[in-house]
Design a protein around this motif. Sequence first.
Motif, short mmCIF file in Angstrom:
data_model
loop_
_atom_site.label_atom_id
_atom_site.label_comp_id
_atom_site.label_asym_id
_atom_site.label_seq_id
_atom_site.Cartn_x
_atom_site.Cartn_y
_atom_site.Cartn_z
N LEU A 56 0.86 -1.33 0.09
CA LEU A 56 -0.07 -0.08 0.09
C LEU A 56 0.88 1.32 -0.03
O LEU A 56 0.88 2.25 -0.58
CB LEU A 56 -0.89 -0.09 1.13
CG LEU A 56 -2.22 -1.01 1.20
CD1 LEU A 56 -2.83 -1.04 2.57
CD2 LEU A 56 -2.87 -0.87 0.10
N THR A 57 1.95 1.31 0.57
CA THR A 57 2.81 2.34 0.78
C THR A 57 3.57 2.53 -0.75
O THR A 57 3.41 3.75 -0.96
CB THR A 57 4.13 2.15 1.89
OG1 THR A 57 3.31 2.10 3.15
CG2 THR A 57 4.98 3.51 2.13
N SER A 58 3.84 1.51 -1.21
CA SER A 58 4.31 1.79 -2.56
C SER A 58 3.42 2.23 -3.44
O SER A 58 3.55 3.09 -4.36
CB SER A 58 4.86 0.50 -3.32
OG SER A 58 5.78 -0.28 -2.24
N VAL A 59 1.96 1.80 -3.37
CA VAL A 59 1.07 2.43 -4.36
C VAL A 59 1.02 3.84 -3.88
O VAL A 59 0.76 4.67 -5.08
CB VAL A 59 -0.24 1.61 -4.28
CG1 VAL A 59 -1.50 2.43 -4.70
CG2 VAL A 59 0.15 0.21 -4.76
N LEU A 60 0.94 4.19 -2.75
CA LEU A 60 0.35 5.62 -2.39
C LEU A 60 1.75 6.63 -2.69
O LEU A 60 1.41 7.67 -3.23
CB LEU A 60 0.30 5.58 -0.80
CG LEU A 60 -1.03 5.12 -0.09
CD1 LEU A 60 -1.03 5.16 1.11
CD2 LEU A 60 -1.94 6.02 -0.61
#
Length: 179
Positions: A56-60
């Motif tokens: 999720l952090t990568s996507v954000l």
Amino acid sequence: METLILEKSAKYNRLINVVAVLIPVVVAVLLGIRQKVDLGEWTRVLPHVNGVINTLTSVLLMVGWYFIKQGNIAAHRRTMTAAFVLGSLFLVSYVLYHLSNESTSFGGEGFIRPVYYFLLISHIVLSVVVVWFVLRAVYFAFSNQIAEHRKAVKWAFPIWLYVSVTGVIVYLLISPYYQ
């Protein structure tokens, strides 16, 4: 949405420097404790939670980059704040897991073994380095020092994205060996 605005102050820079050193030192000390703390069976799921958090952090991070390229500062700020919060949650979850569970050994063989260890070592080293850059980028953004924010982000963004993505890859490579 009401935004937090920090004042420009040398005390914040000192605080960032101290925190950027303390976080890796505290994590290293906690990981070095041989006597594990029994926090319960629920902690065994934390590596999987961490894999999701890193994903999720990568996507954000990518979405935040997209928003700033589009000039949507409000969406960029919300997205990057969410990435920062997830990074903080990851750190807590990571420490809780390693405080209460033995480390898992990588069981892969052949070509994948050196690939795994290269990714793991570069991930760990850069995860220590990125803390300072991210804290500075966040501080400069919230204190409206945009020129300084841009300078910090030149380093923070690619390193943070690398750390997040390699965190997912390392998790996927080691996940078959979790008990």
